[in-house]
Design an enzyme around this catalytic site. Structure first.
Site, short mmCIF file in Angstrom:
data_model
loop_
_atom_site.label_atom_id
_atom_site.label_comp_id
_atom_site.label_asym_id
_atom_site.label_seq_id
_atom_site.Cartn_x
_atom_site.Cartn_y
_atom_site.Cartn_z
N GLU A 153 -6.20 6.94 -4.14
CA GLU A 153 -6.36 7.98 -3.03
C GLU A 153 -7.76 8.89 -3.04
OE1 GLU A 153 -4.28 8.61 -0.65
OE2 GLU A 153 -2.29 7.87 -1.44
N CYS A 173 0.95 -1.24 0.09
CA CYS A 173 -0.08 -0.06 -0.04
C CYS A 173 1.05 1.12 -0.01
CB CYS A 173 -0.90 -0.02 1.09
SG CYS A 173 -2.41 1.26 0.84
N HIS A 174 1.01 1.88 1.10
CA HIS A 174 1.86 3.11 1.15
C HIS A 174 3.17 2.98 1.81
CE1 HIS A 174 -2.13 5.43 1.28
NE2 HIS A 174 -1.43 6.19 0.65
#
Length: 223
Positions: free
Chosen positions: A162, A131-132
């Site tokens: 996002e 993910c991030h």
């Protein structure tokens, strides 16, 4: 026994907002579930040490997340993370970065963890992120002066995700753009689809749905 280092963020909000944030719990717990099932040990670390902020702890339909979050051993580790100053990268067989927006504000530009990860990778270690989490791979520079990602194919949380999540205006930077500019190749699937890329000893997953797959690939690599 194989052992994985898990760096997590100390940043408890979404960017500069006051929205509670940190590490997104399911991305950590679903990978931990794979590690624990395979008999692989882990340490949770952070830049400052101490209690690490989590969110996504109240998802009722996620039994794996609920089970691990209610485990006393896990709670002890997440509430007493090891400061990076006390970490020796040689003690680990892999490094895994779970996601959550918090790390965009600290791990994504932290030199101490980046140096540990660079040495670890050059010594044959595995690096995984979801993910991030791939944001924490951005500052990793190898001893030849090249960025780790410069020769790698990766994925990570997308611009579309996002927008869907309502965070596009509050994030410190757009991860997809940074990965696209830094990595040899950035790829993505449809929003919220399970998508994992393995490029030699670098494993990346696009979003929370991909955490389980990242955990499986990590266990395979540690085989």
């Amino acid at each position: 026994m194989k052992k994985v280092l898990i760096p997590v963020t100390n940043h408890a909000t979404l960017g500069e907002t006051d929205q509670a944030n940190g590490t997104y719990a399911p991305e950590l717990t679903h990978v931990l579930n794979e590690l624990i099932t395979a008999g692989i040990d882990y340490d949770i670390a952070s830049i400052d040490g101490g209690k690490a902020p989590l969110y996504g702890t109240d998802i009722e339909v996620d039994t794996i997340n609920t089970e691990i979050l209610s485990d006393d051993d896990f709670q002890n580790r997440i509430n007493n993370t090891i400061p990076v100053s006390q970490i020796n990268g040689d003690d680990y067989d892999a490094i895994f970065y779970p996601g959550g927006f918090g790390l965009l504000s600290d791990l994504a530009n932290n030199q101490a963890f980046a140096d540990i990860a660079a040495k670890h990778y050059e010594n044959g270690g595995v690096i995984a992120a979801v993910c991030h989490g791939p944001g924490a791979l951005l500052p990793i520079t190898l001893s030849n002066g090249q960025k780790l990602l410069a020769s790698k194919s990766v994925t990570g949380f997308t611009r579309e995700e996002e927008i869907d999540f309502g965070t596009i205006n509050d994030i410190p930077f757009l991860l997809e753009e940074s990965l696209a500019r830094t990595a040899a190749r950035y790829s993505k699937a449809q929003p919220w689809q399970d998508f994992v890329i393995v490029d030699e000893r670098v494993i990346t997953g696009q979003n929370p749905t991909s955490a389980h797959g990242v955990g499986k690939k990590l266990v395979e690599q540690l085989g």
